[in-house]
Design an enzyme around this catalytic site. Structure first.
Site, PDB file in Angstrom:
ATOM      1  N   CYS A  10       0.843  -1.185   0.000  1.00 40.45           N
ATOM      2  CA  CYS A  10       0.000   0.000   0.000  1.00 40.45           C
ATOM      3  C   CYS A  10       0.888   1.248   0.000  1.00 40.45           C
ATOM      4  O   CYS A  10       2.113   1.161   0.057  1.00 40.45           O
ATOM      5  CB  CYS A  10      -0.959   0.002   1.182  1.00 40.45           C
ATOM      6  SG  CYS A  10      -0.135  -0.068   2.776  1.00 40.45           S
ATOM      7  N   CYS A  13       3.733   1.668   2.677  1.00 41.52           N
ATOM      8  CA  CYS A  13       4.955   0.879   2.525  1.00 41.52           C
ATOM      9  C   CYS A  13       5.874   1.561   1.508  1.00 41.52           C
ATOM     10  O   CYS A  13       7.081   1.613   1.682  1.00 41.52           O
ATOM     11  CB  CYS A  13       4.642  -0.528   2.034  1.00 41.52           C
ATOM     12  SG  CYS A  13       3.150  -1.222   2.698  1.00 41.52           S
TER      13      CYS A  13
END
Lengths: 76, 320
Positions: A10, A13
């Site tokens: 996502c 990260c």
């Protein structure tokens, strides 16, 4: 030194990875940055919240996006 | 306030005729867009702060210690409702719970309720349907989580977890716990970025949902659905639920549609069943769960959640 970014991919990260690379550049530090996105691999590090930051197989942070300065502290 | 702004814009500045279908739709669209965007920004900012401080490891330890003859499912559901939910963390959370020794059924109670009853859904419900319906919705969502988790727990389905998960569960080691000593000021930049991302991610669903709601509002006659979906039509609830499962949206996208449907005569129980199935069960969720569960368990999970949503739909249609 091997740095691992734990996360299923996502936005958070991605940002943690960017910050880590930025911190490495600023410290002119050589390290391998690996992305760990398989849940079975993430589970081995026992974190319940992503993203996680692992330096040489030690979890230094999870559940938040660290700032460049924070990551520099971890690297020292 | 939002009504006032919309009225000025549409009737004073653009001088549109309020009796036209498309003017009614446009009014609905602008009013809801302003109001919902405002509320969503407010809620995700607030929840971002809450989330940053939320001690998920404490929640897990709390659940771990409790053996309450079934009540632990209710507790897990309650915690699922208040825990800020990010779908990208749901699998690590699931594994973390199981690894901490929390039974599968209790973990499922948590996992089912978490998306169904969430802060955005509750705030939007409150602003559109009022306190009574909001409380009923929250209780219903937690009931689904509690009951399904309880039943699935009794069925002893642990062997339907994926092999790598079972492998992980053999080692019961302490989860990583790190103290976060940052003050609010240091946390805010990350919270702000995260809230902005969330907003960008959900706003297409929100506007899409409002657009559909607006069309229903402007063009469909008030009693249209009553002919097909009246309370005495026994098939309305199961059909709405089944139709909703493949659909994927989040709460903020589906509520404007529900609002329009209810105002055009769809019974609230049928509408709630539809909404719960849209946000609680979806294809992306099935794919995510499939990573930790064998296909059979995913099917059992979907089947039991869908059945309990259907039951609740009937109960609401009778009670309200």
């Amino acid at each position: 030194m091997i740095i691992k970014i734990l996360g299923s991919g996502c936005k958070n990260c991605q940002r943690l990875e960017d910050n880590t690379k930025q911190a490495l550049t600023e410290l002119s530090c050589e390290a391998k940055v690996e992305k760990v996105s398989e849940f079975s691999e993430i589970a081995k590090f026992n974190v319940m919240k992503t993203p996680g930051l692992v330096i040489d197989d030690k979890v230094v942070s999870f559940g938040k996006v660290n700032t460049v300065d924070e990551i520099k502290e971890f690297l020292k | 306030m939002f009504e006032y702004i919309t009225n000025i814009l549409i009737y004073d500045w653009l001088s549109l005729d309020p009796t036209h279908h498309w003017v009614k739709s446009l009014h609905f669209f602008i009013y809801d867009s302003i109001k919902i965007s405002f509320l969503v920004v407010f809620v995700i900012s607030l929840m971002g702060i809450f989330n940053s401080y939320f001690p998920i490891d404490k929640v897990r330890n709390f659940l771990e210690d409790k053996k309450l003859y079934g009540l632990e499912h209710l507790l897990a559901s309650l915690l699922g409702a208040i825990t800020p939910f990010c779908s990208c963390s749901s699998i690590p959370l699931f594994i973390g719970f199981l690894k901490g020794g929390i039974p599968l059924g209790v973990t499922l109670s948590f996992l089912i309720t978490s998306p169904l009853v969430n802060e955005i859904a509750l705030i939007l419900f409150l602003s559109i349907f009022g306190v009574k319906i909001t409380v009923i919705y929250a209780v219903a969502g937690m009931a689904v989580g509690t009951i399904v988790g309880f039943i699935l727990g009794k069925l002893k389905l642990e062997h339907y977890l994926e092999d790598w998960v079972k492998e992980q569960l053999k080692e019961k080691i302490q989860q990583s716990v790190l103290q976060d000593s940052r003050g609010l000021k240091q946390r805010l930049p990350a919270i702000k970025e995260d809230a902005f991302d969330t907003f960008k991610r959900i706003i297409p669903y929100v506007l899409g949902g409002i657009a559909i709601g607006a069309i229903i509002h402007g063009f469909i006659p008030v009693d249209y659905f009553e002919r097909y979906m009246a309370k005495d039509n026994l098939f309305a609830v199961p059909i709405s639920t089944l139709v909703a499962i493949p659909m994927y949206s989040n709460a903020s996208g589906i509520i404007p549609v529900i609002q329009s449907l209810v105002s055009k005569g769809i019974p609230i129980g049928t509408a709630m069943a539809f909404m719960m199935a849209v946000i609680g069960l979806s294809l992306p969720e099935a794919i995510l769960l499939r990573k930790v569960m064998k296909l059979k368990l995913v099917v059992i999970y979907f089947f039991s959640v869908a059945s309990s949503i259907i039951c609740l739909g009937y109960i609401f249609n009778i009670l309200i």
